[in-house]
Write a protein that holds these residues in place. Structure first.
Motif, PDB file in Angstrom:
ATOM      1  N   GLN A 177      83.955  -7.602 -32.082  1.00 34.58           N
ATOM      2  CA  GLN A 177      85.055  -7.650 -33.034  1.00 34.58           C
ATOM      3  C   GLN A 177      85.525  -6.250 -33.412  1.00 34.58           C
ATOM      4  O   GLN A 177      86.414  -6.103 -34.252  1.00 34.58           O
ATOM      5  N   ALA A 178      84.949  -5.207 -32.820  1.00 33.32           N
ATOM      6  CA  ALA A 178      85.342  -3.842 -33.160  1.00 33.32           C
ATOM      7  C   ALA A 178      86.767  -3.536 -32.732  1.00 33.32           C
ATOM      8  O   ALA A 178      87.340  -2.545 -33.182  1.00 33.32           O
ATOM      9  N   ILE A 179      87.343  -4.373 -31.877  1.00 33.16           N
ATOM     10  CA  ILE A 179      88.738  -4.162 -31.495  1.00 33.16           C
ATOM     11  C   ILE A 179      89.631  -4.239 -32.723  1.00 33.16           C
ATOM     12  O   ILE A 179      90.689  -3.599 -32.786  1.00 33.16           O
ATOM     13  N   GLN A 180      89.213  -5.004 -33.738  1.00 35.43           N
ATOM     14  CA  GLN A 180      89.983  -5.079 -34.976  1.00 35.43           C
ATOM     15  C   GLN A 180      89.985  -3.741 -35.698  1.00 35.43           C
ATOM     16  O   GLN A 180      90.955  -3.391 -36.379  1.00 35.43           O
ATOM     17  N   LEU A 181      88.888  -2.999 -35.546  1.00 32.73           N
ATOM     18  CA  LEU A 181      88.822  -1.663 -36.141  1.00 32.73           C
ATOM     19  C   LEU A 181      89.868  -0.748 -35.522  1.00 32.73           C
ATOM     20  O   LEU A 181      90.554   0.002 -36.222  1.00 32.73           O
ATOM     21  N   PRO A 222      90.995   8.805 -45.804  1.00 34.11           N
ATOM     22  CA  PRO A 222      89.541   8.999 -45.613  1.00 34.11           C
ATOM     23  C   PRO A 222      88.727   7.811 -46.124  1.00 34.11           C
ATOM     24  O   PRO A 222      87.808   7.344 -45.450  1.00 34.11           O
ATOM     25  N   GLY A 223      89.102   7.298 -47.315  1.00 40.45           N
ATOM     26  CA  GLY A 223      88.366   6.165 -47.863  1.00 40.45           C
ATOM     27  C   GLY A 223      88.533   4.905 -47.034  1.00 40.45           C
ATOM     28  O   GLY A 223      87.589   4.131 -46.858  1.00 40.45           O
ATOM     29  N   LEU A 224      89.746   4.693 -46.478  1.00 39.01           N
ATOM     30  CA  LEU A 224      89.991   3.506 -45.650  1.00 39.01           C
ATOM     31  C   LEU A 224      89.168   3.543 -44.374  1.00 39.01           C
ATOM     32  O   LEU A 224      88.604   2.530 -43.949  1.00 39.01           O
ATOM     33  N   PHE A 225      89.102   4.710 -43.743  1.00 36.42           N
ATOM     34  CA  PHE A 225      88.315   4.823 -42.514  1.00 36.42           C
ATOM     35  C   PHE A 225      86.834   4.599 -42.788  1.00 36.42           C
ATOM     36  O   PHE A 225      86.128   3.971 -42.005  1.00 36.42           O
ATOM     37  N   ILE A 226      86.361   5.119 -43.930  1.00 34.99           N
ATOM     38  CA  ILE A 226      84.955   4.891 -44.288  1.00 34.99           C
ATOM     39  C   ILE A 226      84.711   3.403 -44.546  1.00 34.99           C
ATOM     40  O   ILE A 226      83.703   2.833 -44.118  1.00 34.99           O
ATOM     41  N   ALA A 227      85.663   2.760 -45.236  1.00 28.92           N
ATOM     42  CA  ALA A 227      85.521   1.326 -45.519  1.00 28.92           C
ATOM     43  C   ALA A 227      85.507   0.507 -44.241  1.00 28.92           C
ATOM     44  O   ALA A 227      84.698  -0.412 -44.082  1.00 28.92           O
ATOM     45  N   LEU A 228      86.398   0.850 -43.298  1.00 28.68           N
ATOM     46  CA  LEU A 228      86.421   0.139 -42.020  1.00 28.68           C
ATOM     47  C   LEU A 228      85.112   0.331 -41.266  1.00 28.68           C
ATOM     48  O   LEU A 228      84.580  -0.602 -40.652  1.00 28.68           O
ATOM     49  N   ILE A 275      82.210   0.834 -42.555  1.00 31.71           N
ATOM     50  CA  ILE A 275      81.158   0.054 -43.210  1.00 31.71           C
ATOM     51  C   ILE A 275      81.287  -1.425 -42.856  1.00 31.71           C
ATOM     52  O   ILE A 275      80.308  -2.104 -42.532  1.00 31.71           O
ATOM     53  N   VAL A 276      82.524  -1.938 -42.907  1.00 33.60           N
ATOM     54  CA  VAL A 276      82.758  -3.356 -42.611  1.00 33.60           C
ATOM     55  C   VAL A 276      82.350  -3.692 -41.186  1.00 33.60           C
ATOM     56  O   VAL A 276      81.738  -4.733 -40.917  1.00 33.60           O
ATOM     57  N   PHE A 277      82.683  -2.800 -40.240  1.00 31.79           N
ATOM     58  CA  PHE A 277      82.407  -3.069 -38.819  1.00 31.79           C
ATOM     59  C   PHE A 277      81.158  -2.348 -38.338  1.00 31.79           C
ATOM     60  O   PHE A 277      80.988  -2.131 -37.142  1.00 31.79           O
ATOM     61  N   GLN A 278      80.272  -2.014 -39.262  1.00 34.21           N
ATOM     62  CA  GLN A 278      79.057  -1.292 -38.888  1.00 34.21           C
ATOM     63  C   GLN A 278      78.224  -2.013 -37.836  1.00 34.21           C
ATOM     64  O   GLN A 278      77.734  -1.391 -36.894  1.00 34.21           O
ATOM     65  N   PRO A 279      78.040  -3.356 -37.934  1.00 37.43           N
ATOM     66  CA  PRO A 279      77.259  -4.038 -36.882  1.00 37.43           C
ATOM     67  C   PRO A 279      77.875  -3.895 -35.502  1.00 37.43           C
ATOM     68  O   PRO A 279      77.159  -3.720 -34.511  1.00 37.43           O
TER      69      PRO A 279
END
Length: 273
Positions: A38-42, A73-79, A81-85
């Motif tokens: 699902q990292a394509i969503q990232l 910067p905050g959005l990229f960090i949030a993404l 974290i969300v797609f960490q797996p």
């Protein structure tokens, strides 16, 4: 020294081509890894932000630029974290050299094991449903069943389907030489012109083949017929030889479509719906 200069000149000539070929290969394999997760969503999310920023820059929208500069910067960090797996899976695959791994032998082995099990189950008139994902991820389907992550073998497939155990109903998902899950629920086909004699198992095989690029191996509990479903079509009662040949081509990223009347071994021909 002239021969060294000659080799150097040849290398300088082919270097740009070599550079482009290696880069193209890395991009292609990287894209394959992303598509499998699902990292394509990232990537889509990051691309959207870049396009929005380009729009704001081109039209001199200073307020929007200021907000994006503040939030980016905050959005990229949030993404992340969300797609960490998913990111972790990609890194693990890279660490395992999957980028350059050719697993054709593994694919051949899993096909042989599945077809052999289908033959045994067919003789026992035991129904079976085996799904082989290709490029489209079937995580949502895997989550409907019981996760196994077990090494694939003919005996394990027969054990799952040959007895009325808790995993008998539903489908097994086979990928990379492993049974990812058993007892999974597949979406039923909504086609209206399916032969009425086909039960839930064949309709489910058609349904997942309509919604993904998976290849599905079906064993009929009523007749023992072994069939294939892919690309929204059902090919009914094929011979083992034709099934092996077709599956190997399909799972090697080739795309043969069986035509009406091409399989002489099929007792009932090919049903295309």
């Amino acid at each position: 020294m002239e021969w060294i200069q000659g080799i150097s000149a040849i290398y300088n000539t082919i270097r740009p081509v070599l550079d482009i070929l290696i880069l193209a290969y890395l991009i292609y394999k990287g894209y394959e890894l992303l598509v499998k997760t699902q990292a394509i969503q990232l990537i889509k999310g990051a691309g959207l932000l870049v396009l929005l920023y380009g729009f704001a820059y081109f039209f001199k929208l200073s307020t929007l630029q200021w907000i994006l500069n503040l939030l980016a910067p905050g959005l990229f960090i949030a993404l992340a974290i969300v797609f960490q797996p998913e990111l972790r899976k990609i890194i693990m695959r890279l660490g395992q050299a999957e980028l350059f791994h050719i697993n054709s032998k593994q694919r051949m082995s899993q096909i042989d094991a599945a077809v052999t099990a289908a033959d045994l189950l067919s003789k026992q008139k035991r129904g079976a449903l085996m799904v082989f994902p290709r490029k489209i991820n079937l995580r949502s389907i895997v989550e409907t069943g019981t996760r196994l992550n077990a090494e694939l073998s003919t005996s394990l497939i027969v054990t799952i389907f040959a007895y009325d155990g808790p995993l008998h109903d539903g489908a097994i998902i086979i990928q990379n030489g492993h049974i990812l899950a058993a007892g999974t629920f597949l979406p039923l086909s909504e086609q209206q012109d399916i032969r009425k004699s086909f039960g839930t198992r064949h309709r489910a095989a058609l349904g997942i083949s309509e919604q993904s690029d998976a290849v599905v191996l079906i064993v009929s509990e009523e007749t023992g017929a072994i069939s294939l479903a892919y690309e929204g079509r059902l090919y009914y009662d094929l011979s083992l030889l034709e099934i092996l040949k077709t599956m190997k081509k399909l799972l090697e990223n080739e795309n043969p479509l069986l035509e009406e009347g091409t399989v002489e071994e099929g007792k009932h021909g090919i049903m295309e719906v």
